[in-house]
Write an enzyme that holds these catalytic residues in place. Structure first.
Site, PDB file in Angstrom:
ATOM      1  N   HIS A 153      -9.607 -44.582 -32.004  1.00 44.84           N
ATOM      2  CA  HIS A 153      -9.028 -43.483 -31.867  1.00 44.84           C
ATOM      3  C   HIS A 153      -7.940 -44.670 -33.188  1.00 44.84           C
ATOM      4  O   HIS A 153      -7.194 -46.004 -33.124  1.00 44.84           O
ATOM      5  CB  HIS A 153      -8.664 -42.561 -31.321  1.00 44.84           C
ATOM      6  CG  HIS A 153      -7.971 -43.304 -29.728  1.00 44.84           C
ATOM      7  ND1 HIS A 153      -7.719 -44.201 -29.527  1.00 44.84           N
ATOM      8  CD2 HIS A 153      -6.183 -43.133 -29.900  1.00 44.84           C
ATOM      9  CE1 HIS A 153      -6.763 -44.605 -28.366  1.00 44.84           C
ATOM     10  NE2 HIS A 153      -5.962 -43.884 -28.947  1.00 44.84           N
TER      11      HIS A 153
ATOM     12  N   HIS B 264      -4.579 -44.062 -32.432  1.00 41.68           N
ATOM     13  CA  HIS B 264      -3.199 -44.444 -32.479  1.00 41.68           C
ATOM     14  C   HIS B 264      -2.492 -45.323 -32.401  1.00 41.68           C
ATOM     15  O   HIS B 264      -3.977 -46.592 -32.624  1.00 41.68           O
ATOM     16  CB  HIS B 264      -2.597 -43.917 -30.843  1.00 41.68           C
ATOM     17  CG  HIS B 264      -3.010 -43.007 -30.396  1.00 41.68           C
ATOM     18  ND1 HIS B 264      -3.292 -41.905 -28.465  1.00 41.68           N
ATOM     19  CD2 HIS B 264      -2.274 -41.826 -31.321  1.00 41.68           C
ATOM     20  CE1 HIS B 264      -2.841 -41.018 -28.667  1.00 41.68           C
ATOM     21  NE2 HIS B 264      -2.360 -40.354 -30.428  1.00 41.68           N
TER      22      HIS B 264
ATOM     23  N   ASP C  24      -1.648 -48.200 -31.674  1.00 44.49           N
ATOM     24  CA  ASP C  24      -1.838 -48.975 -30.887  1.00 44.49           C
ATOM     25  C   ASP C  24      -3.061 -49.866 -30.464  1.00 44.49           C
ATOM     26  O   ASP C  24      -3.633 -51.012 -30.068  1.00 44.49           O
ATOM     27  CB  ASP C  24      -1.169 -48.848 -29.403  1.00 44.49           C
ATOM     28  CG  ASP C  24      -1.269 -48.250 -28.623  1.00 44.49           C
ATOM     29  OD1 ASP C  24      -1.812 -47.092 -29.482  1.00 44.49           O
ATOM     30  OD2 ASP C  24      -1.861 -48.001 -27.433  1.00 44.49           O
ATOM     31  N   HIS C  25      -3.651 -48.950 -30.998  1.00 42.90           N
ATOM     32  CA  HIS C  25      -5.675 -49.175 -31.749  1.00 42.90           C
ATOM     33  C   HIS C  25      -5.811 -49.653 -32.319  1.00 42.90           C
ATOM     34  O   HIS C  25      -7.218 -51.130 -32.568  1.00 42.90           O
ATOM     35  CB  HIS C  25      -6.613 -48.713 -30.828  1.00 42.90           C
ATOM     36  CG  HIS C  25      -5.809 -47.732 -29.272  1.00 42.90           C
ATOM     37  ND1 HIS C  25      -6.805 -48.134 -28.269  1.00 42.90           N
ATOM     38  CD2 HIS C  25      -5.177 -47.189 -28.542  1.00 42.90           C
ATOM     39  CE1 HIS C  25      -6.272 -48.316 -26.995  1.00 42.90           C
ATOM     40  NE2 HIS C  25      -4.670 -47.551 -27.022  1.00 42.90           N
TER      41      HIS C  25
ATOM     42  N   HIS D 278      -9.428 -37.570 -24.737  1.00 44.72           N
ATOM     43  CA  HIS D 278      -7.519 -37.539 -25.483  1.00 44.72           C
ATOM     44  C   HIS D 278      -6.620 -37.023 -26.207  1.00 44.72           C
ATOM     45  O   HIS D 278      -7.033 -35.616 -26.429  1.00 44.72           O
ATOM     46  CB  HIS D 278      -7.618 -39.082 -26.107  1.00 44.72           C
ATOM     47  CG  HIS D 278      -6.188 -40.203 -25.712  1.00 44.72           C
ATOM     48  ND1 HIS D 278      -5.444 -40.136 -24.673  1.00 44.72           N
ATOM     49  CD2 HIS D 278      -5.347 -40.451 -26.699  1.00 44.72           C
ATOM     50  CE1 HIS D 278      -4.486 -41.050 -25.060  1.00 44.72           C
ATOM     51  NE2 HIS D 278      -4.673 -41.448 -26.627  1.00 44.72           N
TER      52      HIS D 278
ATOM     53  N   ASP E 223      -8.688 -44.781 -24.240  1.00 43.91           N
ATOM     54  CA  ASP E 223      -7.468 -44.266 -24.142  1.00 43.91           C
ATOM     55  C   ASP E 223      -7.882 -42.927 -23.290  1.00 43.91           C
ATOM     56  O   ASP E 223      -8.888 -41.904 -24.425  1.00 43.91           O
ATOM     57  CB  ASP E 223      -6.563 -43.757 -25.251  1.00 43.91           C
ATOM     58  CG  ASP E 223      -5.222 -44.817 -25.226  1.00 43.91           C
ATOM     59  OD1 ASP E 223      -5.645 -46.137 -24.676  1.00 43.91           O
ATOM     60  OD2 ASP E 223      -4.340 -44.525 -26.631  1.00 43.91           O
TER      61      ASP E 223
HETATM   62 ZN   LIG Z   1      -3.937 -43.317 -27.951  1.00 42.51          ZN
END
Ligand SMILES: [Zn+2]
Length: 305
Positions: free
Chosen positions: A62, A64, A66-67, A142, A212
């Site tokens: 996804h 976000h 941090d990914h 999520h 997540d």
């Molecule tokens: Zn996330």
């Protein structure tokens, strides 16, 4: 044959000195698959001996940051290394626009072709298949569209033992007969039992990645009987309400999914930076699912069937 996972980053949204953001590498028979690419993933790969140029498939769960914040850096390094092989990216469509903007702004014309494959967060579907592995994506629960991935090793076929072939100089016409289960009769009339000369495939191994997600039992069918399940465990029991507000899970909830799905092993990670030590998260998970491994950056685990 190799089937291992290396954790490049075991932290959550905010990286720390000890834990980078999410990124895993799966090695299936020396074919490398990168799953998520948080900031610092390529440096972690260099540190842990992952051959960057051998990665041909990248899966981004996804968008976000941090990914995927490490992705443009990795692509740039591949470019600087004059990569030629096509690179496949499995992601949500917006990522193509982001990458394209980053490349055009820096006037970078990659030395290799990027092929995008878009995810569907409405249903499970097969997104990749080759000789060694098949990959299914499945929806997670999520705040923004998110998919998990399940990698399943292709069952290997029955093989006639190489040493037997060399020793007995088996005529080619015998090969299909032996592989279909027949005993082999050599030139002296001696019968060689099929089970003595054929090596049977092992049960296929599988690895599922739930990046997540809030606690969601509807993902269980997608990860049922998986050999190894990675499930995020951002929070402890104490912060269960924070977990549900943020559409994340506690380690106990991760363990519940592993237990209900009959997973072989559970790896927990994506630990919130508020926990200096993830021990409490691991012990809470183990109360439900004993075979739990606490992720740390650089951990490599063999996936057993
Ligand atoms: Zn996330």
């Amino acid at each position: 044959m190799k089937f291992t996972v290396t954790i490049l980053g075991s932290g959550a949204a905010k990286p720390t000195g000890e834990r980078l953001s999410s990124a895993h590498v799966l090695n299936v028979h020396e074919h490398f698959f990168l799953i998520d690419c948080g900031e610092g993933a390529q440096i972690s790969m260099m540190k842990h001996g992952i051959p960057i140029q051998k990665i041909d498939h990248i899966f981004i769960s996804h968008l976000h940051g941090d990914h995927y914040f490490g992705l443009i850096g990795l692509l740039n390094t591949m470019h600087l290394l004059s990569r030629k092989n096509e690179l496949h990216l499995y992601c949500f469509p917006e990522l193509e626009k982001i990458i394209s903007l980053q490349l055009t702004t820096s006037e970078t014309q990659l030395t290799f072709k990027l092929k995008f494959h878009f995810l569907n967060n409405k249903k499970s579907e097969m997104i990749m298949e080759n000789k060694y592995v098949s990959v299914i994506s499945f929806p997670l629960k999520h705040r923004i569209p998110t998919c998990g991935f399940r990698f399943t090793e292709k069952k290997r076929s029955r093989n006639i033992k190489r040493e037997f072939v060399l020793q007995h100089k088996i005529p080619v016409e015998w090969f299909p007969r032996i592989l279909s289960g027949e005993d082999f009769i050599d030139e002296h009339g001696f019968i060689h039992k099929n089970e003595d000369i054929v090596r049977i495939q092992s049960v296929s191994r599988s690895y599922a990645y739930c990046s997540d997600t809030a606690f969601d039992e509807t993902i269980i069918p997608a990860v049922k009987d998986v050999s190894m399940l990675y499930h995020e465990a951002s929070f402890s029991d104490e912060h269960e309400s924070v977990a549900s507000q943020k559409f994340h899970s506690t380690s106990r909830q991760a363990a519940m999914i592993a237990m209900k799905a009959n997973a072989g092993t559970l790896i927990i990670g994506h630990f919130s930076a508020r926990y200096k030590n993830a021990g409490i998260l691991t012990s809470q998970a183990k109360e439900i699912f004993e075979n739990t491994i606490e992720a740390f950056d650089g951990l490599t685990v063999e996936v057993d069937s």
